[in-house]
Motif scaffolding. Structure first.
Motif, PDB file in Angstrom:
ATOM      1  N   HIS A 109       0.665  -1.369   0.069  1.00 59.24           N
ATOM      2  CA  HIS A 109       0.041   0.026  -0.125  1.00 59.24           C
ATOM      3  C   HIS A 109       0.760   1.264   0.022  1.00 59.24           C
ATOM      4  CE1 HIS A 109      -3.712  -2.486   0.237  1.00 59.24           C
ATOM      5  NE2 HIS A 109      -3.565  -2.704   1.433  1.00 59.24           N
ATOM      6  N   ALA A 110       2.263   1.227   0.138  1.00 58.42           N
ATOM      7  CA  ALA A 110       3.030   2.359  -0.158  1.00 58.42           C
ATOM      8  C   ALA A 110       3.044   2.786  -1.466  1.00 58.42           C
ATOM      9  CB  ALA A 110       4.454   1.938   0.392  1.00 58.42           C
ATOM     10  N   VAL A 111       2.838   1.750  -2.470  1.00 62.15           N
ATOM     11  CA  VAL A 111       3.239   2.009  -4.013  1.00 62.15           C
ATOM     12  C   VAL A 111       2.289   2.586  -4.684  1.00 62.15           C
ATOM     13  CG1 VAL A 111       3.623   0.423  -5.980  1.00 62.15           C
ATOM     14  CG2 VAL A 111       4.644  -0.237  -3.833  1.00 62.15           C
ATOM     15  N   LEU A 112       0.965   2.307  -4.524  1.00 60.50           N
ATOM     16  CA  LEU A 112       0.226   2.888  -5.626  1.00 60.50           C
ATOM     17  C   LEU A 112      -0.159   4.434  -5.258  1.00 60.50           C
ATOM     18  CD1 LEU A 112      -1.653   2.155  -8.077  1.00 60.50           C
ATOM     19  CD2 LEU A 112      -3.677   1.948  -6.614  1.00 60.50           C
ATOM     20  N   PRO A 113      -0.540   4.921  -4.316  1.00 56.77           N
ATOM     21  CA  PRO A 113      -0.524   6.395  -4.143  1.00 56.77           C
ATOM     22  C   PRO A 113       0.631   7.205  -4.597  1.00 56.77           C
ATOM     23  CG  PRO A 113      -1.208   5.272  -1.976  1.00 56.77           C
ATOM     24  CD  PRO A 113      -0.631   4.400  -2.862  1.00 56.77           C
ATOM     25  N   GLN A 114       1.675   6.632  -4.272  1.00 55.08           N
ATOM     26  CA  GLN A 114       3.044   7.492  -4.951  1.00 55.08           C
ATOM     27  C   GLN A 114       2.993   7.342  -6.529  1.00 55.08           C
ATOM     28  OE1 GLN A 114       4.566   9.243  -2.617  1.00 55.08           O
ATOM     29  NE2 GLN A 114       2.796   8.538  -1.475  1.00 55.08           N
ATOM     30  N   PHE A 115       2.482   6.146  -6.897  1.00 55.52           N
ATOM     31  CA  PHE A 115       2.538   6.093  -8.485  1.00 55.52           C
ATOM     32  C   PHE A 115       1.324   6.827  -9.017  1.00 55.52           C
ATOM     33  CE2 PHE A 115       2.306   3.864 -12.665  1.00 55.52           C
ATOM     34  CZ  PHE A 115       3.741   3.542 -12.773  1.00 55.52           C
ATOM     35  N   GLU A 116       0.438   7.057  -8.524  1.00 52.01           N
ATOM     36  CA  GLU A 116      -0.548   7.904  -8.906  1.00 52.01           C
ATOM     37  C   GLU A 116      -0.023   9.389  -9.152  1.00 52.01           C
ATOM     38  OE1 GLU A 116      -3.170   6.524 -10.276  1.00 52.01           O
ATOM     39  OE2 GLU A 116      -4.410   5.374  -8.823  1.00 52.01           O
ATOM     40  N   VAL A 117       0.811   9.945  -8.207  1.00 52.29           N
ATOM     41  CA  VAL A 117       1.288  10.965  -8.321  1.00 52.29           C
ATOM     42  C   VAL A 117       2.390  11.168  -9.447  1.00 52.29           C
ATOM     43  CG1 VAL A 117       2.762  13.061  -7.093  1.00 52.29           C
ATOM     44  CG2 VAL A 117       1.017  11.643  -5.832  1.00 52.29           C
ATOM     45  N   ILE A 118       3.163  10.107  -9.577  1.00 53.15           N
ATOM     46  CA  ILE A 118       3.924  10.131 -10.902  1.00 53.15           C
ATOM     47  C   ILE A 118       3.334  10.267 -12.109  1.00 53.15           C
ATOM     48  CG2 ILE A 118       5.857   8.707 -11.851  1.00 53.15           C
ATOM     49  CD1 ILE A 118       6.714   7.587  -8.832  1.00 53.15           C
ATOM     50  N   THR A 119       2.295   9.320 -12.237  1.00 53.05           N
ATOM     51  CA  THR A 119       1.679   9.322 -13.501  1.00 53.05           C
ATOM     52  C   THR A 119       1.072  10.574 -13.544  1.00 53.05           C
ATOM     53  OG1 THR A 119       0.907   6.972 -13.094  1.00 53.05           O
ATOM     54  CG2 THR A 119      -0.360   8.053 -14.511  1.00 53.05           C
ATOM     55  N   LEU A 120       0.313  11.558 -12.698  1.00 51.82           N
ATOM     56  CA  LEU A 120      -0.346  12.755 -13.188  1.00 51.82           C
ATOM     57  C   LEU A 120       0.777  13.826 -13.216  1.00 51.82           C
ATOM     58  CD1 LEU A 120      -2.956  12.448 -10.240  1.00 51.82           C
ATOM     59  CD2 LEU A 120      -3.294  12.314 -12.727  1.00 51.82           C
ATOM     60  N   ALA A 121       2.137  13.463 -12.737  1.00 53.11           N
ATOM     61  CA  ALA A 121       3.156  14.388 -13.195  1.00 53.11           C
ATOM     62  C   ALA A 121       3.509  14.303 -14.238  1.00 53.11           C
ATOM     63  CB  ALA A 121       4.184  14.025 -12.201  1.00 53.11           C
ATOM     64  N   HIS A 122       3.422  13.007 -14.918  1.00 52.87           N
ATOM     65  CA  HIS A 122       3.693  12.660 -16.155  1.00 52.87           C
ATOM     66  C   HIS A 122       2.743  13.498 -17.202  1.00 52.87           C
ATOM     67  CE1 HIS A 122       7.580  10.547 -16.276  1.00 52.87           C
ATOM     68  NE2 HIS A 122       7.113   9.763 -15.435  1.00 52.87           N
ATOM     69  N   LEU A 123       1.580  13.279 -16.840  1.00 57.71           N
ATOM     70  CA  LEU A 123       0.224  13.901 -17.825  1.00 57.71           C
ATOM     71  C   LEU A 123       0.350  15.116 -17.697  1.00 57.71           C
ATOM     72  CD1 LEU A 123      -2.047  11.043 -16.610  1.00 57.71           C
ATOM     73  CD2 LEU A 123      -1.194  11.617 -18.941  1.00 57.71           C
ATOM     74  N   ARG A 124       0.752  15.863 -16.630  1.00 58.80           N
ATOM     75  CA  ARG A 124       0.773  17.353 -16.398  1.00 58.80           C
ATOM     76  C   ARG A 124      -0.756  18.047 -16.796  1.00 58.80           C
ATOM     77  NH1 ARG A 124       5.721  18.883 -14.920  1.00 58.80           N
ATOM     78  NH2 ARG A 124       7.547  17.705 -15.692  1.00 58.80           N
ATOM     79  N   GLU A 125      -0.776  18.863 -17.863  1.00 57.62           N
ATOM     80  CA  GLU A 125      -2.089  19.270 -18.213  1.00 57.62           C
ATOM     81  C   GLU A 125      -2.895  18.264 -18.944  1.00 57.62           C
ATOM     82  OE1 GLU A 125       0.486  19.632 -21.824  1.00 57.62           O
ATOM     83  OE2 GLU A 125       0.846  20.038 -19.879  1.00 57.62           O
TER      84      GLU A 125
END
Length: 384
Positions: A109-125
């Motif tokens: 459960h450490a993994v997914l919330p942090q990966f969601e932030v990384i994904t949204l950071a790649h997507l940006r706008e």
């Protein structure tokens, strides 16, 4: 496709991550039943990872926001999950399995919330395209439930721990293939204040309460649906296909989510998701012996998970600034864990006493309460 977006690397991680969910949600309760545990014990064992989901994401979310090393946390969490779950081969006693469930969940459960932030950071706008990446998680879930359902029909549930380790190995390897990215700070997010101050914005706490209620309503589904259907005479192969049908519907919603959010607000999508969940649980409880009704109820997974999850991720992103994204997503995971754990526990204790019908009926009431709260107590967050 944006050439700067590592679409397939991000998608590959989601595929393996949710393949593990596809291995646990339908089959973990069946495996514990195969080992001879009672419904109450099964409910407790299934609840333990959900309880860890209440604690672990907030700790790792704060660490990710403080350090900015979110990808390192993802990789460390994947490696430790692999090691922790391998301990399942040491013993199959209740106490040891409870320890394994707690330990692996603390890291998983450490993994997914942090990966969601990384994904949204790649997507940006392009955050509306999140669902196009996340749908590969749904595909991984489908491959897992169909493949394992057939495998357990051909062999037995004794191979279950080996299947889990194989999938977690895929999560670990894919985490080292993903490039890092950091969310962009803006003057608007800087003016919002700290995490607690942003949490106090109108409707944000009510949203998180609704998340907990929604996951509580899923307690009987994730803990006992496969057992329920097997008792009604469905084969394990067909049970796997029924789980997969729900996720196919989820995939279709993810593909249409960007268009859906152009016509409806996040609040409208969430209220509809909660109301549909209430209907779904009543159908599951009282009419699951009718295959046509069961098929329809599984299609409703498009709303009870698909539109709910995509809209929730967007709600959290719009409610918090760049430096609080990890904590916002972690709190979402934690409240989902609290709700899921309470749902698994009440389902475990009520399954024999009240029976499947009224256990699912209580789940429907929880989802309906979430719809009312969302309708009366929340408003749409502003665009980031």
């Amino acid at each position: 496709m944006n050439p700067a977006l590592p679409y397939w690397r991000l998608s590959g991680f989601y595929l393996f991550y949710f393949a593990l969910l596809g291995a646990t949600a339908p089959f973990l309760g069946l495996y514990f039943a195969h080992l001879g545990f009672s419904p109450a014990r099964i409910g407790e064992l299934v609840a333990i990872p959900m309880l860890m989901r209440c604690i672990a994401p907030n700790l790792w979310g704060w660490l990710g926001d403080y350090s900015g090393r979110r990808l390192l946390i993802v990789r460390l969490g994947a490696v430790c999950t692999l090691f922790s779950l391998s301990l399942i081969f040491v013993s199959q006693s209740y106490a040891w399995l409870a320890l394994v469930m707690a330990l692996h969940a603390f890291f998983w459960h450490a993994v997914l919330p942090q990966f969601e932030v990384i994904t949204l950071a790649h997507l940006r706008e392009q955050s509306a395209r999140y669902a196009q990446i996340r749908l590969w998680g749904s595909i991984g879930f489908i491959l897992s439930v169909v493949g394992l359902g057939k495998a357990f029909d051909w062999f037995s549930l004794d191979i279950y721990p080996w299947a889990l380790l194989l999938i977690i190995s895929g999560i670990t390897l894919s985490s080292f293939w993903v490039p890092d990215a950091q969310p962009l700070a803006s003057s608007q997010s800087a003016s919002r204040g700290g995490f607690v101050q942003q949490l106090k914005q109108p409707g944000v706490l009510a949203f998180y309460l609704c998340v907990a209620l929604m996951q509580l309503s899923h307690g009987p589904y994730y803990t006992f649906l496969s057992i329920h259907l097997e008792q009604l005479g469905y084969s394990r192969g067909l049970i796997g296909l029924l789980w997969a049908l729900g996720v196919v519907a989820e995939v279709l919603v993810f593909m249409a989510m960007a268009r859906l959010l152009r016509h409806f607000s996040l609040r409208q999508v969430l209220v509809a998701s909660f109301a549909i969940a209430a209907l779904r649980w009543v159908l599951m409880g009282f009419f699951a012996d009718h295959l046509a009704v069961l098929l329809f109820a599984q299609v409703l997974h498009a709303a009870t998970f698909g539109s709910f999850h995509a809209a929730s991720i967007a709600f959290v992103q719009r409610s918090f600034g760049a430096r609080q994204q990890g904590q916002g997503q972690a709190l979402y995971a934690s409240l989902a864990g609290i709700g899921g754990a309470l749902g698994a526990l009440y389902a475990g204790y009520s399954w024999n006493g009240l029976g499947p019908q009224w256990t699912f009926a209580l789940a429907g009431l929880a989802a309906l309460a979430a719809a009312v709260i969302m309708l009366r107590r929340t408003a749409d967050p502003a665009q980031p």
